[in-house]
Scaffold this motif. Structure first.
Motif, short mmCIF file in Angstrom:
data_model
loop_
_atom_site.label_atom_id
_atom_site.label_comp_id
_atom_site.label_asym_id
_atom_site.label_seq_id
_atom_site.Cartn_x
_atom_site.Cartn_y
_atom_site.Cartn_z
N ILE A 4 0.86 -1.18 0.00
CA ILE A 4 0.00 0.00 0.00
C ILE A 4 0.89 1.23 0.00
O ILE A 4 1.85 1.32 0.77
N THR A 5 0.59 2.19 -0.87
CA THR A 5 1.31 3.47 -0.87
C THR A 5 0.34 4.58 -0.54
O THR A 5 -0.79 4.60 -1.02
N LEU A 6 0.79 5.51 0.30
CA LEU A 6 -0.02 6.65 0.72
C LEU A 6 0.74 7.94 0.48
O LEU A 6 1.96 7.99 0.61
N SER A 7 0.02 8.99 0.14
CA SER A 7 0.63 10.33 0.03
C SER A 7 -0.38 11.37 0.47
O SER A 7 -1.57 11.28 0.17
N LYS A 8 0.10 12.34 1.23
CA LYS A 8 -0.69 13.50 1.68
C LYS A 8 -1.94 13.07 2.44
O LYS A 8 -3.01 13.67 2.28
N VAL A 9 -1.82 12.06 3.29
CA VAL A 9 -2.96 11.59 4.07
C VAL A 9 -2.79 12.03 5.52
O VAL A 9 -1.68 12.35 5.96
N PRO A 10 -3.87 12.07 6.31
CA PRO A 10 -3.75 12.43 7.72
C PRO A 10 -2.82 11.47 8.47
O PRO A 10 -2.75 10.27 8.17
N LYS A 11 -2.09 12.01 9.44
CA LYS A 11 -1.15 11.19 10.21
C LYS A 11 -1.87 10.05 10.92
O LYS A 11 -1.31 8.97 11.12
N ALA A 12 -3.11 10.29 11.33
CA ALA A 12 -3.87 9.26 12.04
C ALA A 12 -4.05 8.02 11.18
O ALA A 12 -4.00 6.89 11.67
N LEU A 13 -4.27 8.20 9.88
CA LEU A 13 -4.44 7.05 8.98
C LEU A 13 -3.13 6.29 8.82
O LEU A 13 -3.11 5.05 8.82
N ARG A 14 -2.04 7.01 8.70
CA ARG A 14 -0.74 6.35 8.57
C ARG A 14 -0.43 5.51 9.80
O ARG A 14 0.07 4.39 9.71
N GLY A 15 -0.76 6.06 10.97
CA GLY A 15 -0.56 5.31 12.20
C GLY A 15 -1.45 4.09 12.26
O GLY A 15 -1.05 3.03 12.76
N ASP A 16 -2.68 4.24 11.75
CA ASP A 16 -3.64 3.14 11.78
C ASP A 16 -3.12 1.96 10.95
O ASP A 16 -3.28 0.80 11.31
N LEU A 17 -2.49 2.24 9.81
CA LEU A 17 -2.01 1.19 8.93
C LEU A 17 -0.90 0.34 9.55
O LEU A 17 -0.73 -0.82 9.21
N THR A 18 -0.14 0.94 10.46
CA THR A 18 0.97 0.19 11.06
C THR A 18 0.49 -0.94 11.97
O THR A 18 1.30 -1.76 12.41
N LYS A 19 -0.82 -1.02 12.24
CA LYS A 19 -1.35 -2.14 13.02
C LYS A 19 -1.31 -3.43 12.21
O LYS A 19 -1.27 -4.52 12.77
N TRP A 20 -1.37 -3.29 10.86
CA TRP A 20 -1.41 -4.47 9.99
C TRP A 20 -0.18 -4.59 9.08
O TRP A 20 0.13 -5.65 8.61
N CYS A 21 0.48 -3.45 8.84
CA CYS A 21 1.56 -3.44 7.85
C CYS A 21 2.84 -2.88 8.46
O CYS A 21 2.82 -2.21 9.50
N GLN A 22 3.93 -3.14 7.77
CA GLN A 22 5.21 -2.56 8.14
C GLN A 22 5.53 -1.44 7.16
O GLN A 22 5.46 -1.63 5.95
N GLU A 23 5.87 -0.27 7.69
CA GLU A 23 6.23 0.86 6.83
C GLU A 23 7.72 0.75 6.50
O GLU A 23 8.58 1.08 7.31
#
Length: 297
Positions: A4-23
């Motif tokens: 999954i790639t993200l750009s210009k998204v809220p920090k809360a969403l990026r943090g949420d993704l780390t529950k399932w994925c590795q950045e």
């Protein structure tokens, strides 16, 4: 495997993704989980992405061995005989609406509740002893460029008390600065004062008040350099940068440019890049932040 790639998204969403994925890199997430989790995760991304963009690539049983999804407005995923392809599309010119994610709504609700509590003890009948300040310059480097306008604003008994000085300089104002500010060489010749006189008048206006500004370090870097040039010292007033407080008070703005912030806080600025108009808007922003409980005097 899922990427999954993200750009210009809220920090809360990026943090949420780390529950399932590795950045593994900024905005790039890798994980391995079931199709059910994948679908639910994509729904969460679409719901909370704000004005950002996301693309998901995952393994599947087709000719390519993978499939993908994207929220990029200029791309559309189409199926061509079982093969996923990306089609270029022309996005519609629609006005950007800020803060529509669930996290943003919860944040606004919390701030509204705090604002109601603070308003019980803070009213505009009694204005705090603050002065909003703004300057205009010939460029961004305080060691090479010059101040051409200094303004400051306070309120006494519901009335603005304003300070405004145009400052004479020995060089011509760059054309881009003239277009931005409306200040011309002729204006400085006819209405400008010497730098030392303008600074002395400003120091007198500031008194011992708390000074507020937006990205105020820029202003004070120029003011300190100018005072050093003419042999003056700025008083040691408390200085508050409203930009830092806005970032804490509202975490879901796409950017923190002054115009964007004023629109978010419903503050009119009739003449952007006019130091007096900017100072008045800055003062109103300070009052809003006081009422929100974010700025404490």
């Amino acid at each position: 495997m899922i990427v999954i790639t993200l750009s210009k998204v809220p920090k809360a969403l990026r943090g949420d993704l780390t529950k399932w994925c590795q950045e593994i890199q900024t905005g790039v997430y890798v994980g391995r989980f079931s199709a059910r989790i994948r679908e639910q995760l994509w729904m969460r991304i679409e719901k909370n992405i704000g004005n950002g963009e996301a693309t998901m690539v995952y393994s599947t049983n087709n000719e390519l061995g993978y499939n993908f999804r994207t929220t990029v407005s200029t791309k559309k995923v189409v199926d061509f005989d079982g093969i996923p392809l990306l089609m270029q599309v022309t996005p519609k010119n629609e006005a950007v609406k800020h803060g529509f994610s669930n996290a943003a709504k919860i944040h606004r609700a919390k701030k509204a509740q705090e604002k109601l509590m603070v308003k019980k003890s803070v009213t505009r009948a009694v204005y705090p002893d603050i002065v909003a300040i703004d300057i205009e310059t010939t460029g961004l480097d305080c060691t090479q460029n010059s101040i051409i306008s200094i303004s400051a604003v306070r309120k006494v008994s519901k009335e603005y008390k304003t300070f405004n000085r145009y400052i004479k300089i020995s060089t011509s104002i760059p054309e881009n600065i003239v277009k931005l500010t409306g200040i011309t060489d002729t204006l400085l010749v006819n209405e400008g004062v010497e730098l030392i006189d303008g600074l002395k008048d400003l120091i007198s206006f500031l008194r011992k008040s708390i000074v507020v500004g937006y990205n105020v370090r820029f202003d004070f870097d120029f003011l300190h350099a100018a005072c050093k040039q003419v042999g003056l010292d700025l008083p040691a007033n408390r200085v508050v940068d409203l930009a830092m407080l806005v970032k804490k008070d509202n975490e879901f703005l796409d950017n923190y440019r002054f115009a964007t912030v004023l629109k978010e806080y419903e503050i009119d600025n009739t003449q952007p890049h006019n130091s007096l108009s900017d100072s008045m808007a800055t003062y109103e922003l300070a009052i809003k932040l006081i009422e929100n409980g974010c700025l404490r005097i």
